[in-house]
Design an enzyme around this catalytic site. Structure first.
Site, mmCIF file in Angstrom:
data_model
loop_
_atom_site.group_PDB
_atom_site.id
_atom_site.type_symbol
_atom_site.label_atom_id
_atom_site.label_comp_id
_atom_site.label_asym_id
_atom_site.label_seq_id
_atom_site.Cartn_x
_atom_site.Cartn_y
_atom_site.Cartn_z
ATOM 1 N N ALA A 37 -12.195 1.384 -10.365
ATOM 2 C CA ALA A 37 -11.003 1.744 -11.124
ATOM 3 C C ALA A 37 -10.546 0.483 -11.844
ATOM 4 O O ALA A 37 -9.704 -0.267 -11.356
ATOM 5 C CB ALA A 37 -9.917 2.263 -10.187
ATOM 6 N N ALA A 95 -2.115 -3.272 -10.710
ATOM 7 C CA ALA A 95 -3.256 -2.757 -9.957
ATOM 8 C C ALA A 95 -3.541 -1.308 -10.299
ATOM 9 O O ALA A 95 -2.709 -0.618 -10.890
ATOM 10 C CB ALA A 95 -2.991 -2.892 -8.462
ATOM 11 N N ASN A 96 -4.712 -0.871 -9.909
ATOM 12 C CA ASN A 96 -5.121 0.522 -10.023
ATOM 13 C C ASN A 96 -5.307 1.071 -8.623
ATOM 14 O O ASN A 96 -5.720 0.348 -7.719
ATOM 15 C CB ASN A 96 -6.463 0.604 -10.750
ATOM 16 N N ARG A 97 -5.074 2.365 -8.465
ATOM 17 C CA ARG A 97 -5.283 2.956 -7.151
ATOM 18 C C ARG A 97 -6.767 3.226 -6.941
ATOM 19 O O ARG A 97 -7.420 3.878 -7.750
ATOM 20 C CB ARG A 97 -4.514 4.264 -7.035
#
Lengths: 237, 237
Positions: free
Chosen positions: A108, A42-44
């Site tokens: 993101a 995942a990306n923040r």
């Protein structure tokens, strides 16, 4: 009360809506790239900045499609939200939303996804080291900026960088072929992720960078939409 | 109103609180294991089941510490929540909460974390393949189950498995040294992740497995706490 409702309607009627008749696409939130049914890369991203931009575009009169990765936010009023999980799904949803006049890529998006996705939960084997091989994800900002048939009139990218954010963002503007880049420093000490405030610099071709003062993400969104209206219809908003 | 308040107090006073005087530790939510300031490895978990368990334990009179990974839920009334991000942080928070009478490990703890964490956002290099090397995370359920000084009286683990969940859960009960395992099938078609319902089987040493009917996560939590009360204090709840 009825008076409140009337006031609201009059307020809406008085508000300048420079983007009426235009279609806008906004991407927001992170992407989640599955490894197996339980794990993902995942990306923040809380999605707050992109949701605020979608709301501001709708208030300015645009018909807004918000293609959103998994976030804990409700869609803004009057905005069509399309929920996606992965970068590949996000690109497909963006292409399905074309043609649009304005595209703002604030998601993101993961640069990579696991090369192999396991249908079953991967079991831990004692003493065995693990690694995840990655494949490159499609580049949504570049795909929209260089779209052969339906290139939006204005494509805005976001650059969430650490280190020298402005230099990274300048390079990104050239590399991706978009028109504007909103650069922000997401070094951990900046508190951008999940926070309510943002400190950005707007980069445009052939214009000097504009460093905006730190402001709430909703204010950054309104100012960005005002710049868009000025650019596309020459109207102060 | 005052009447409502009185009614609430009377209701509370009448409710059986078999776990008064006991301390309980609940883990919940996912862990996020950072790769760099922007990216992380995550597990799927809304935290709903664990938050419902923490609430049910508190209602039964226990003093509850909820060690929670990042979720979009508010802590239940009367529960002390300690927020953590990684598995290493979660283990440290659990050990700091000892001694407890009851430990319920319902978090979706990542088995692995990236071996190297980059302080700067990793840049994409065209044509270059990427992989993430992983290191094994500490095993929180096994650590509590085999704690040399402060082994809780009752340690309950969760097994979120695909494939043959019951067989996997049986093996987990032996391997981890816990007392009970709540097994659930998290195959994608079950809709457990993020959903309000859960279908679980309770596994206990020397007792046949109990398959519970599909129920809301809050009901599953209450039934589990009732079983705990029956086991620890022999009291119907």
């Amino acid at each position: 009360t009825i008076l409140d409702a009337i006031e609201k309607i009059l307020d809406g009627a008085n508000r300048s809506q420079p983007l009426v008749g235009m279609r806008a696409l906004v991407t927001g939130g992170p992407t989640h790239e599955p490894i197996d049914p339980v794990r993902f890369l995942a990306n923040r991203s809380s999605g707050r900045q992109s949701y605020a931009i979608a709301a501001a575009l709708a208030e300015a009169g645009a018909a807004v499609t918000l293609v959103s990765g998994p976030v804990a936010l409700s869609p803004p009023a009057g905005v069509e939200r399309i929920g996606v999980t992965t970068a590949v799904e996000m690109l497909a949803a963006c292409e399905a939303a074309l043609p649009v006049d304005i595209a703002i890529c604030a998601a993101a998006v993961g640069d990579w996804r696991p090369l192999h996705v396991d249908a079953m939960k991967i079991k831990k084997v004692a003493g065995k080291t693990m690694s995840i091989e990655l494949a490159e994800n499609p580049d949504i900002l570049a795909s929209l900026s260089r779209h052969p048939q339906s290139r939006p009139r204005l494509v805005v990218g976001f650059a969430a960088e650490t280190g020298d954010p402005l230099r990274e963002a300048m390079a990104k503007l050239e590399r991706k072929g978009c028109d504007w880049i909103v650069a922000n420093d997401v070094s951990p000490n900046q508190g951008v992720f999940g926070g309510l405030n943002n400190t950005v610099t707007l980069l445009r071709r052939d214009r000097p960078p504009e460093a905006w003062p730190t402001a709430e993400k909703t204010s950054v969104a309104k100012r960005l939409v005002a710049e868009i209206a000025l650019d596309l219809v020459g109207e102060d908003f």
